[in-house]
Enzyme design. Structure first.
Site, PDB file in Angstrom:
ATOM      1  N   HIS A  16      34.575  33.168  37.404  1.00  0.00           N
ATOM      2  CA  HIS A  16      34.660  33.897  36.016  1.00  0.00           C
ATOM      3  C   HIS A  16      34.070  35.213  35.969  1.00  0.00           C
ATOM      4  O   HIS A  16      33.400  35.421  35.120  1.00  0.00           O
ATOM      5  CB  HIS A  16      33.815  32.610  35.115  1.00  0.00           C
ATOM      6  N   ASP A  18      36.598  37.474  37.385  1.00  0.00           N
ATOM      7  CA  ASP A  18      37.833  38.490  37.671  1.00  0.00           C
ATOM      8  C   ASP A  18      38.204  38.945  36.177  1.00  0.00           C
ATOM      9  O   ASP A  18      38.364  40.418  36.002  1.00  0.00           O
ATOM     10  CB  ASP A  18      38.854  37.848  38.192  1.00  0.00           C
ATOM     11  N   SER A 131      45.195  26.187  43.621  1.00  0.00           N
ATOM     12  CA  SER A 131      46.090  27.065  42.970  1.00  0.00           C
ATOM     13  C   SER A 131      47.550  26.684  43.237  1.00  0.00           C
ATOM     14  O   SER A 131      48.161  27.816  43.740  1.00  0.00           O
ATOM     15  CB  SER A 131      45.497  28.427  43.316  1.00  0.00           C
ATOM     16  N   ASP A 173      43.785  34.609  41.469  1.00  0.00           N
ATOM     17  CA  ASP A 173      44.486  33.721  42.153  1.00  0.00           C
ATOM     18  C   ASP A 173      45.966  34.574  42.632  1.00  0.00           C
ATOM     19  O   ASP A 173      46.335  34.202  43.857  1.00  0.00           O
ATOM     20  CB  ASP A 173      44.906  32.572  41.529  1.00  0.00           C
ATOM     21  N   TYR A 222      38.190  27.726  28.667  1.00  0.00           N
ATOM     22  CA  TYR A 222      38.406  28.978  29.593  1.00  0.00           C
ATOM     23  C   TYR A 222      38.471  30.159  28.466  1.00  0.00           C
ATOM     24  O   TYR A 222      37.588  31.225  28.839  1.00  0.00           O
ATOM     25  CB  TYR A 222      39.543  28.935  30.245  1.00  0.00           C
TER      26      TYR A 222
HETATM   27  C1  GLA Z   1      40.971  30.227  37.334  1.00  0.00           C
HETATM   28  C2  GLA Z   1      41.860  31.680  36.683  1.00  0.00           C
HETATM   29  C3  GLA Z   1      41.213  32.796  37.627  1.00  0.00           C
HETATM   30  C4  GLA Z   1      39.835  32.709  37.441  1.00  0.00           C
HETATM   31  C5  GLA Z   1      39.170  31.304  38.015  1.00  0.00           C
HETATM   32  C6  GLA Z   1      37.730  31.415  37.819  1.00  0.00           C
HETATM   33  O1  GLA Z   1      41.307  30.061  38.539  1.00  0.00           O
HETATM   34  O2  GLA Z   1      43.199  31.482  37.222  1.00  0.00           O
HETATM   35  O3  GLA Z   1      41.891  33.942  37.300  1.00  0.00           O
HETATM   36  O4  GLA Z   1      39.350  33.457  36.244  1.00  0.00           O
HETATM   37  O5  GLA Z   1      39.629  30.442  36.985  1.00  0.00           O
HETATM   38  O6  GLA Z   1      37.193  32.126  38.597  1.00  0.00           O
END
Ligand code: GLA
Length: 358
Positions: A16, A18, A131, A173, A222
């Site tokens: 949290h 980026d 991811s 990611d 988020y």
């Molecule tokens: C998800 C989002 C990323 C990042 C993370 C938390 O994975 O896709 O961009 O914000 O959450 O760090």
């Protein structure tokens, strides 16, 4: 015919941050998504798959009836349904099956108009914190002929993912997946978008453990967290460099806590990178635990299941530290352990980024 592969990723520390222009430290992993794509022939015979393009009944909102239209067809070995889209794509967010939204959004961003028939295979746990969706997006971009630097590919895919899901995610990611370096994690300064490779010591084993709790409400929560952190930026400026005293003086306790997390997490990323460089894995582990506490208490993205898992894993002999990884609200924990330790998860190794194989 073209075959591409995009890895998954795990974030070692820096969550949290980026989308706030902060620091992150993810690494691409050895597991990933492979796509083999061929040009669909007008007659609808597949060059990549075993069944015929244009004959699948995917029930997509964009599945037309014209056999003459150019189509993007994609099948997966693991995900249900067939993506079968008329080109050009108009609204990626309404595509069914839902995994096709990532495919459609990337194709729309690239302005694809020539029919493609592709098969996706993956050895990534789906929804397992590595991811898999960004891996699919980046693999799709390469399969559809995207050119550019890892940063350019990452931006294209980030924008596409936001168009597909409505989640205002950051660049971590996609950039980790597009730009991964074998044996290294990437320290990314998300303000300048500069990448510093950080060697992962070979005696630092990285494990990913699933909490068993599916990520829920991640999209809306988020966006709420992001808005709260942005409220702090409006008062104290960019959080990665804000003075701690200014943050502690913020009147709203929620905004203050969110800002404190972002600010302290950026410091932890720097310290963690230095600890890896010095082979000080005990210190690296402590920083992971502190990161988890900050995500739990100040950013409030942990859950009882994630807290219990971190507690259990950090109690195991030979584990340096553990923390929730990624967005939180369920999902996975990443742990750093001595080589002799075997945990009930997936061991991941820092790997190269996405590539066209042939
Ligand atoms: C998800 C989002 C990323 C990042 C993370 C938390 O994975 O896709 O961009 O914000 O959450 O760090």
């Amino acid at each position: 015919m073209r075959t591409v592969r995009a890895p998954g990723r795990v974030n070692l520390i820096g969550d949290h941050t980026d989308y706030m222009g902060g620091l992150v430290l993810p690494m691409a992993v050895q597991l990933g998504t492979t796509i083999t794509a061929g040009v669909a022939t007008p007659a609808g015979t597949s060059q990549a798959g075993t069944s015929q393009a244009g004959t699948s009944q995917a029930g997509t909102s964009q599945a037309g009836t014209s056999h003459g239209a150019e189509r993007l067809v994609m099948r997966s070995d693991r995900l249900d349904g067939v993506v079968d889209l008329a080109l050009p794509i108009e609204d990626p967010s309404s595509v069914s099956p839902s995994w096709g939204r990532y495919v459609a959004a990337v194709a729309a961003a690239l302005g694809v108009t020539t029919g493609i028939d592709a098969v996706v295979t993956s050895d990534l746990p789906i929804g397992g914190g590595l991811s898999s969706s960004s891996s699919l997006a980046v693999a799709t971009a390469l399969a559809l002929g995207a050119h550019g630097t890892p940063l350019e590919i990452a931006h294209l895919c980030r924008d596409a993912e936001e168009a597909a899901t409505g989640v205002p995610c950051g660049i971590m990611d996609q950039l980790a997946i597009a730009g991964g370096i074998d044996g290294h994690a990437l320290m990314i300064d998300c303000a300048t978008e500069t990448v510093t490779p950080i060697r992962v010591p070979t005696d630092a084993h990285v494990w990913v453990l699933d909490s068993g709790q599916a990520r829920e409400l991640a999209g809306s929560e988020y966006a709420t967290r992001r808005a709260q952190a942005e409220a702090a930026v409006a008062i104290v400026g960019p959080l990665a460099h804000a003075a701690m005293a200014d943050i502690e003086a913020l009147a709203d306790p929620v905004v203050r806590a969110r800002a404190r997390h972002v600010r302290t997490e950026c410091d932890r990323v720097r310290s963690f990178a230095a600890a890896l460089g010095a082979d000080d894995l005990v210190r690296a582990g402590q920083l992971m635990v502190e990161s988890h506490q900050s995500l739990r208490d100040d950013y409030e993205v942990s859950t009882d299941a994630l807290d219990a898992l971190v507690e259990r894993v950090t109690g195991i002999d030979g584990v340096y530290g553990a923390r929730l990884t990624g967005a939180g609200f369920g999902g996975c924990v990443v742990a750093l352990a001595r080589p002799e330790v075997v945990l009930d998860g997936v061991r991941v190794q820092a790997s190269a980024g996405a590539a066209v194989l042939d």
